[in-house]
Design a protein around this motif. Structure first.
Motif, short mmCIF file in Angstrom:
data_model
loop_
_atom_site.label_atom_id
_atom_site.label_comp_id
_atom_site.label_asym_id
_atom_site.label_seq_id
_atom_site.Cartn_x
_atom_site.Cartn_y
_atom_site.Cartn_z
N THR A 290 8.64 -40.81 58.87
CA THR A 290 9.82 -40.69 59.09
C THR A 290 11.57 -40.54 58.53
O THR A 290 11.71 -39.35 58.35
CB THR A 290 10.17 -42.28 60.26
OG1 THR A 290 8.92 -42.65 60.82
CG2 THR A 290 11.73 -42.15 60.58
N ASN A 291 10.99 -41.35 56.98
CA ASN A 291 12.48 -41.13 56.02
C ASN A 291 12.14 -39.33 55.76
O ASN A 291 12.77 -38.57 55.72
CB ASN A 291 12.17 -41.91 54.55
CG ASN A 291 12.58 -43.09 55.32
OD1 ASN A 291 12.96 -43.53 56.05
ND2 ASN A 291 11.95 -44.30 54.45
N LEU A 292 10.59 -38.58 55.63
CA LEU A 292 9.96 -37.47 55.14
C LEU A 292 10.76 -36.41 56.33
O LEU A 292 11.44 -35.65 56.00
CB LEU A 292 9.22 -37.60 54.75
CG LEU A 292 7.95 -37.62 53.50
CD1 LEU A 292 6.81 -37.44 53.62
CD2 LEU A 292 9.09 -36.74 52.15
N VAL A 293 10.56 -37.04 57.60
CA VAL A 293 11.21 -35.74 58.42
C VAL A 293 12.75 -36.02 59.01
O VAL A 293 13.28 -34.95 58.61
CB VAL A 293 10.80 -36.35 60.05
CG1 VAL A 293 11.46 -35.92 61.28
CG2 VAL A 293 9.25 -35.58 59.92
N GLN A 294 13.55 -37.03 58.35
CA GLN A 294 14.96 -36.77 58.58
C GLN A 294 15.29 -36.24 57.15
O GLN A 294 16.50 -35.49 57.19
CB GLN A 294 15.39 -38.48 58.08
CG GLN A 294 15.03 -39.10 59.31
CD GLN A 294 15.36 -40.72 59.40
OE1 GLN A 294 15.97 -41.08 57.88
NE2 GLN A 294 15.39 -42.01 60.08
N GLU A 295 14.48 -36.07 55.89
CA GLU A 295 15.41 -35.45 54.81
C GLU A 295 14.89 -34.54 55.03
O GLU A 295 16.22 -33.11 54.65
CB GLU A 295 14.38 -36.08 54.03
CG GLU A 295 15.11 -37.41 53.11
CD GLU A 295 14.14 -37.83 51.85
OE1 GLU A 295 13.30 -37.01 51.17
OE2 GLU A 295 14.21 -38.29 51.22
N VAL A 296 13.82 -33.83 56.13
CA VAL A 296 13.48 -31.86 56.06
C VAL A 296 14.88 -31.53 57.13
O VAL A 296 15.23 -30.24 56.70
CB VAL A 296 12.49 -31.93 55.87
CG1 VAL A 296 11.78 -30.56 56.69
CG2 VAL A 296 10.99 -32.19 55.51
N SER A 297 14.74 -32.62 57.94
CA SER A 297 15.84 -32.20 58.79
C SER A 297 17.44 -31.93 58.31
O SER A 297 17.50 -30.63 59.05
CB SER A 297 16.31 -33.20 59.81
OG SER A 297 14.66 -33.48 60.51
N LEU A 298 17.83 -33.13 57.14
CA LEU A 298 19.48 -32.71 56.75
C LEU A 298 18.72 -31.62 55.67
O LEU A 298 19.42 -30.41 55.59
CB LEU A 298 19.01 -33.63 56.15
CG LEU A 298 19.75 -35.10 56.85
CD1 LEU A 298 19.43 -36.27 55.80
CD2 LEU A 298 20.63 -34.76 58.08
N LEU A 299 17.77 -30.96 55.30
CA LEU A 299 17.98 -29.90 54.17
C LEU A 299 17.34 -28.69 55.38
O LEU A 299 18.79 -28.04 54.68
CB LEU A 299 16.19 -29.97 53.45
CG LEU A 299 16.31 -31.16 52.34
CD1 LEU A 299 14.63 -31.45 51.67
CD2 LEU A 299 17.17 -30.92 50.86
N LYS A 300 17.41 -28.75 56.31
CA LYS A 300 17.10 -27.22 57.22
C LYS A 300 18.14 -27.31 57.87
O LYS A 300 18.68 -25.90 57.61
CB LYS A 300 16.35 -27.89 58.56
CG LYS A 300 15.86 -26.09 58.79
CD LYS A 300 15.24 -26.93 60.13
CE LYS A 300 14.62 -25.07 60.85
NZ LYS A 300 13.41 -25.67 62.15
N LYS A 301 19.33 -28.54 58.02
CA LYS A 301 20.91 -28.37 58.55
C LYS A 301 21.40 -27.24 57.11
O LYS A 301 21.88 -27.16 57.43
CB LYS A 301 20.94 -29.59 58.89
CG LYS A 301 22.53 -29.24 59.51
CD LYS A 301 23.17 -31.12 59.79
CE LYS A 301 24.34 -30.62 60.16
NZ LYS A 301 24.74 -31.92 60.85
N ARG A 302 21.15 -28.00 55.99
CA ARG A 302 22.02 -27.18 54.52
C ARG A 302 22.06 -26.05 54.82
O ARG A 302 23.01 -25.21 54.66
CB ARG A 302 21.61 -28.41 54.07
CG ARG A 302 22.54 -28.24 52.25
CD ARG A 302 23.79 -28.36 53.00
NE ARG A 302 24.75 -28.29 51.45
CZ ARG A 302 26.11 -27.51 51.41
NH1 ARG A 302 26.35 -27.04 52.46
NH2 ARG A 302 26.39 -27.38 50.09
#
Length: 120
Positions: free
Chosen positions: A97-109
């Motif tokens: 869950t933490n990794l998915v959230q981090e990847v989503s934030l990085l993708k958005k950035r």
């Protein structure tokens, strides 16, 4: 314990031991996960070779038969192993869950930065 049962227990324990070792050697399982099964195979093998020790321990604990004590101990061990795997699974789910959230934030950035470079 009848000799036929002892021989069968020795053969099964040895086969289980070899099976777990082969899983580790073929890289199908990690040694840290299989160590408990290897130890269990060794204990079963020792119990089959020396059943008198198990019977004495059972009688000292007030248990009438070795089979009752063995069943009780093995069920207890399996419950503990299941609980440890459940804890490990919950931990892995949290990490995913933490990794998915981090990847989503990085993708958005990254998308925002790409938009900025297109505008310039």
């Amino acid at each position: 314990m009848p000799i036929q049962l002892r021989i069968m227990a020795i053969i099964l324990a040895f086969a289980f031991f070899i099976f777990t070792i082969r899983l580790v050697r073929r890289d199908k399982a990690e040694i840290r996960h299989m160590l408990k099964w290897i130890i269990l195979a060794i204990v079963i093998l020792l119990g089959a070779v020396f059943p008198e020790i198990g019977s004495k321990i059972a009688h000292l604990m007030g248990i009438k038969t070795l089979a009752s004590m063995t069943l009780f101990v093995l069920v207890g061990i399996l419950i503990i192993i299941a609980m440890l795997y459940q804890i490990s699974l919950v931990s892995a789910e949290k990490q995913i869950t933490n990794l998915v959230q981090e990847v989503s934030l990085l993708k958005k950035r990254v998308d925002e930065l790409e938009e900025q470079t297109k505008d310039e």
